[in-house]
Motif scaffolding. Structure first.
Motif, PDB file in Angstrom:
ATOM      1  N   THR A 133       0.808  -1.223   0.000  1.00 31.73           N
ATOM      2  CA  THR A 133       0.000   0.000   0.000  1.00 31.73           C
ATOM      3  C   THR A 133       0.840   1.271   0.000  1.00 31.73           C
ATOM      4  O   THR A 133       0.288   2.378   0.061  1.00 31.73           O
ATOM      5  N   GLY A 134       2.154   1.129  -0.065  1.00 26.10           N
ATOM      6  CA  GLY A 134       3.020   2.304  -0.030  1.00 26.10           C
ATOM      7  C   GLY A 134       3.112   3.006  -1.367  1.00 26.10           C
ATOM      8  O   GLY A 134       2.373   2.717  -2.314  1.00 26.10           O
ATOM      9  N   SER A 135       4.050   3.944  -1.453  1.00 24.27           N
ATOM     10  CA  SER A 135       4.263   4.707  -2.672  1.00 24.27           C
ATOM     11  C   SER A 135       4.747   3.782  -3.786  1.00 24.27           C
ATOM     12  O   SER A 135       5.674   2.981  -3.600  1.00 24.27           O
ATOM     13  N   LEU A 136       4.130   3.902  -4.954  1.00 29.88           N
ATOM     14  CA  LEU A 136       4.461   3.041  -6.091  1.00 29.88           C
ATOM     15  C   LEU A 136       4.412   3.881  -7.354  1.00 29.88           C
ATOM     16  O   LEU A 136       3.368   4.459  -7.687  1.00 29.88           O
ATOM     17  N   THR A 137       5.533   3.973  -8.056  1.00 29.21           N
ATOM     18  CA  THR A 137       5.638   4.803  -9.259  1.00 29.21           C
ATOM     19  C   THR A 137       6.026   3.934 -10.447  1.00 29.21           C
ATOM     20  O   THR A 137       6.910   3.085 -10.339  1.00 29.21           O
ATOM     21  N   LEU A 138       5.362   4.161 -11.572  1.00 28.37           N
ATOM     22  CA  LEU A 138       5.694   3.472 -12.815  1.00 28.37           C
ATOM     23  C   LEU A 138       6.301   4.476 -13.778  1.00 28.37           C
ATOM     24  O   LEU A 138       5.651   5.458 -14.168  1.00 28.37           O
ATOM     25  N   LEU A 139       7.567   4.251 -14.161  1.00 28.13           N
ATOM     26  CA  LEU A 139       8.255   5.133 -15.099  1.00 28.13           C
ATOM     27  C   LEU A 139       8.090   4.595 -16.517  1.00 28.13           C
ATOM     28  O   LEU A 139       8.444   3.444 -16.805  1.00 28.13           O
ATOM     29  N   CYS A 140       7.565   5.434 -17.404  1.00 32.28           N
ATOM     30  CA  CYS A 140       7.362   5.065 -18.805  1.00 32.28           C
ATOM     31  C   CYS A 140       8.199   5.994 -19.674  1.00 32.28           C
ATOM     32  O   CYS A 140       8.007   7.213 -19.637  1.00 32.28           O
ATOM     33  N   GLY A 141       9.085   5.443 -20.444  1.00 31.71           N
ATOM     34  CA  GLY A 141       9.938   6.265 -21.288  1.00 31.71           C
ATOM     35  C   GLY A 141       9.223   6.861 -22.481  1.00 31.71           C
ATOM     36  O   GLY A 141       9.744   7.773 -23.125  1.00 31.71           O
ATOM     37  N   GLU A 142       8.038   6.354 -22.827  1.00 32.69           N
ATOM     38  CA  GLU A 142       7.272   6.873 -23.957  1.00 32.69           C
ATOM     39  C   GLU A 142       6.134   7.756 -23.443  1.00 32.69           C
ATOM     40  O   GLU A 142       5.723   7.651 -22.286  1.00 32.69           O
ATOM     41  N   SER A 143       5.588   8.563 -24.346  1.00 27.64           N
ATOM     42  CA  SER A 143       4.500   9.466 -23.954  1.00 27.64           C
ATOM     43  C   SER A 143       3.163   8.746 -23.871  1.00 27.64           C
ATOM     44  O   SER A 143       2.247   9.216 -23.203  1.00 27.64           O
ATOM     45  N   ALA A 144       3.040   7.598 -24.545  1.00 30.41           N
ATOM     46  CA  ALA A 144       1.783   6.850 -24.541  1.00 30.41           C
ATOM     47  C   ALA A 144       1.613   6.085 -23.240  1.00 30.41           C
ATOM     48  O   ALA A 144       2.587   5.793 -22.530  1.00 30.41           O
ATOM     49  N   LEU A 145       0.371   5.745 -22.923  1.00 29.79           N
ATOM     50  CA  LEU A 145       0.121   4.804 -21.837  1.00 29.79           C
ATOM     51  C   LEU A 145       0.730   3.458 -22.199  1.00 29.79           C
ATOM     52  O   LEU A 145       0.891   3.136 -23.385  1.00 29.79           O
ATOM     53  N   PRO A 146       1.101   2.634 -21.204  1.00 27.46           N
ATOM     54  CA  PRO A 146       1.661   1.310 -21.515  1.00 27.46           C
ATOM     55  C   PRO A 146       0.741   0.509 -22.448  1.00 27.46           C
ATOM     56  O   PRO A 146      -0.481   0.507 -22.277  1.00 27.46           O
ATOM     57  N   TYR A 147       1.365  -0.136 -23.435  1.00 28.14           N
ATOM     58  CA  TYR A 147       0.585  -0.828 -24.452  1.00 28.14           C
ATOM     59  C   TYR A 147       1.183  -2.188 -24.783  1.00 28.14           C
ATOM     60  O   TYR A 147       2.326  -2.491 -24.438  1.00 28.14           O
ATOM     61  N   ASP A 148       0.369  -2.993 -25.465  1.00 28.71           N
ATOM     62  CA  ASP A 148       0.759  -4.330 -25.882  1.00 28.71           C
ATOM     63  C   ASP A 148       1.465  -4.245 -27.225  1.00 28.71           C
ATOM     64  O   ASP A 148       1.010  -3.536 -28.137  1.00 28.71           O
ATOM     65  N   ARG A 149       2.555  -4.997 -27.399  1.00 33.62           N
ATOM     66  CA  ARG A 149       3.325  -4.884 -28.631  1.00 33.62           C
ATOM     67  C   ARG A 149       2.984  -5.927 -29.713  1.00 33.62           C
ATOM     68  O   ARG A 149       3.060  -5.603 -30.899  1.00 33.62           O
ATOM     69  N   PRO A 150       2.633  -7.167 -29.383  1.00 33.65           N
ATOM     70  CA  PRO A 150       2.364  -8.142 -30.447  1.00 33.65           C
ATOM     71  C   PRO A 150       1.355  -7.691 -31.500  1.00 33.65           C
ATOM     72  O   PRO A 150       1.555  -7.991 -32.694  1.00 33.65           O
ATOM     73  N   PRO A 151       0.280  -6.952 -31.159  1.00 35.16           N
ATOM     74  CA  PRO A 151      -0.652  -6.548 -32.217  1.00 35.16           C
ATOM     75  C   PRO A 151      -0.077  -5.558 -33.226  1.00 35.16           C
ATOM     76  O   PRO A 151      -0.673  -5.352 -34.292  1.00 35.16           O
TER      77      PRO A 151
END
Length: 394
Positions: free
Chosen positions: A29-47
């Motif tokens: 329940t503590g502080s949790l940060t997700l760093l994304c190097g791209e400007s888009a929201l995280p996405y699926d690559r196979p498609p």
């Protein structure tokens, strides 16, 4: 777990998303940060090499979660790349000049496409990894266009199949003797080659690229190592990928073919790695592996997060010992592979319930080590179960 104040996940792909979801699900329940190097929201690559290129999907459909779901998880997304890591001081340096302190860190920065030493300065020469790449390539796939794909691995062949379906003239260039040789071996590679030829692809096997020529800054030809010249309006360079680890070169982590981890995905005190970037000792095989498979990314992201929590709380960690799995869709064929499909294995072709459906069973010293299904998802399941039940290497 109140003593754990800050966890940072670096990498906004499938492994990173699985890590943050697992951390919350398992009670952190503590502080949790997700760093994304791209400007888009995280996405699926196979498609990207299939549904997106053919126009069946818009890019938005590839998003793994929407913004509200990250808010519900209380996971801030920061669209900034990590540029350095101080393991002893437990700090991540950021491209905007800032830093993030952490108690626990999961690195899931994935891979980036290899490039040829020539040609990438020309318009019309593409790689395919992210949203921007897919947008650029999709715009170039116009019926009648002459597309040259350099590399006959999974992505190269999926793009070739997508392009043929859109009415392009497609040539695939591959230095190896057969397509997907590293993934499936020569016997099945020959079957895949026949499939692409039957669909109208010009396969140039056992030959490399000497030059990519252009006129007015736009690609117009590919020169092969055997002297042949292919006219080209568009080129996709799909010659594999490299782990995204340059930002870690000055860290205390051991970098080889990826971030080297133990069987628990631990790379250093408080630091775990997952997905395409992680090279870990798989106890199932007793050797180091690095898998660029979508399923592995999610599974390993979750496993690394669980082990990180246990590590920080003084609990018991579990070795990550998956059975490798990948799939690919090409034309009307779905190929699904479980285990290790090593060249030199004894291969038995097991006919399926209808024409065009079969399984290839790979054996070494009489033991099943892998299975591949050709439009036969249910046929592979008994062999997968058998491999899962076999004793792990010691």
């Amino acid at each position: 777990m109140a003593e754990i104040r800050d966890i940072v996940v670096v990498g906004g792909g499938a492994a990173g998303v699985a890590a943050v979801e697992t951390l919350r699900r398992d009670g952190y329940t503590g502080s949790l940060t997700l760093l994304c190097g791209e400007s888009a929201l995280p996405y699926d690559r196979p498609p990207l090499s299939k549904q997106v290129l053919t126009g069946a999907w818009e890019l938005e459909k590839t998003l793994l979660r929407d913004e509200q779901q990250y808010r519900d998880l209380d996971v801030p997304l920061r669209h900034v790349a990590a540029t350095g890591l101080d393991v002893a001081g437990r700090r991540v340096r950021l491209a905007d000049g800032g830093e993030l302190a952490y108690d626990g860190l999961v690195i899931a920065t994935g891979v980036h496409p290899r490039r040829l030493p020539i040609g990438h300065d020309l318009a019309g020469v593409h790689v395919l990894r992210g949203h921007t790449d897919a947008e650029g390539l999709r715009g170039a796939l116009v019926p009648g266009t002459r597309l040259v794909v350099v590399g006959a691995g999974l992505i190269g062949l999926e793009v070739a199949a997508s392009a043929r379906g859109l009415g392009l003239n497609v040539t695939v260039v591959e230095p190896a003797a057969l397509p997907m040789l590293r993934q499936v071996g020569s016997q099945i590679g020959a079957i895949i080659a026949d499939m692409h030829r039957e669909e109208g692809v010009d396969l140039r096997l056992g030959v490399g690229v000497d030059a990519i020529r252009g006129d007015g800054g736009k690609v117009d030809a590919v020169v092969l190592s055997d002297g042949n010249v292919l006219d080209a309006d568009c080129v996709l360079v799909s010659i594999g990928a490299e782990p995204t680890v340059d930002w870690l070169r000055d860290s205390e982590l051991t970098i080889g073919n990826g971030i080297e981890c133990d069987e628990f995905c631990r790379a250093a005190p408080g630091v775990y790695a997952a997905g395409d970037v992680a090279s870990w000792v798989n106890p199932r095989y007793g050797r180091r592996m690095r898998l660029e498979h979508r399923t592995n990314a999610s599974e390993q992201g979750g496993a690394a997060a669980q082990n990180l929590l246990q590590d920080l709380a003084g609990g018991e960690r579990k070795p990550f010992a998956p059975l490798p799995y990948f799939w690919t869709d090409q034309y009307k064929v779905k190929i699904q592979a479980h285990g290790v499909l090593a060249e030199g294995s004894d291969i038995e072709i097991v006919p399926g319930p209808a024409e065009g459906r079969w399984a290839a069973v790979y054996r070494t010293d009489g033991q099943v080590t892998g299975v591949l299904g050709w439009n036969a998802p249910t046929m592979v399941l008994p062999y997968r179960k058998q491999m899962l039940e076999q004793a792990m290497a010691r």
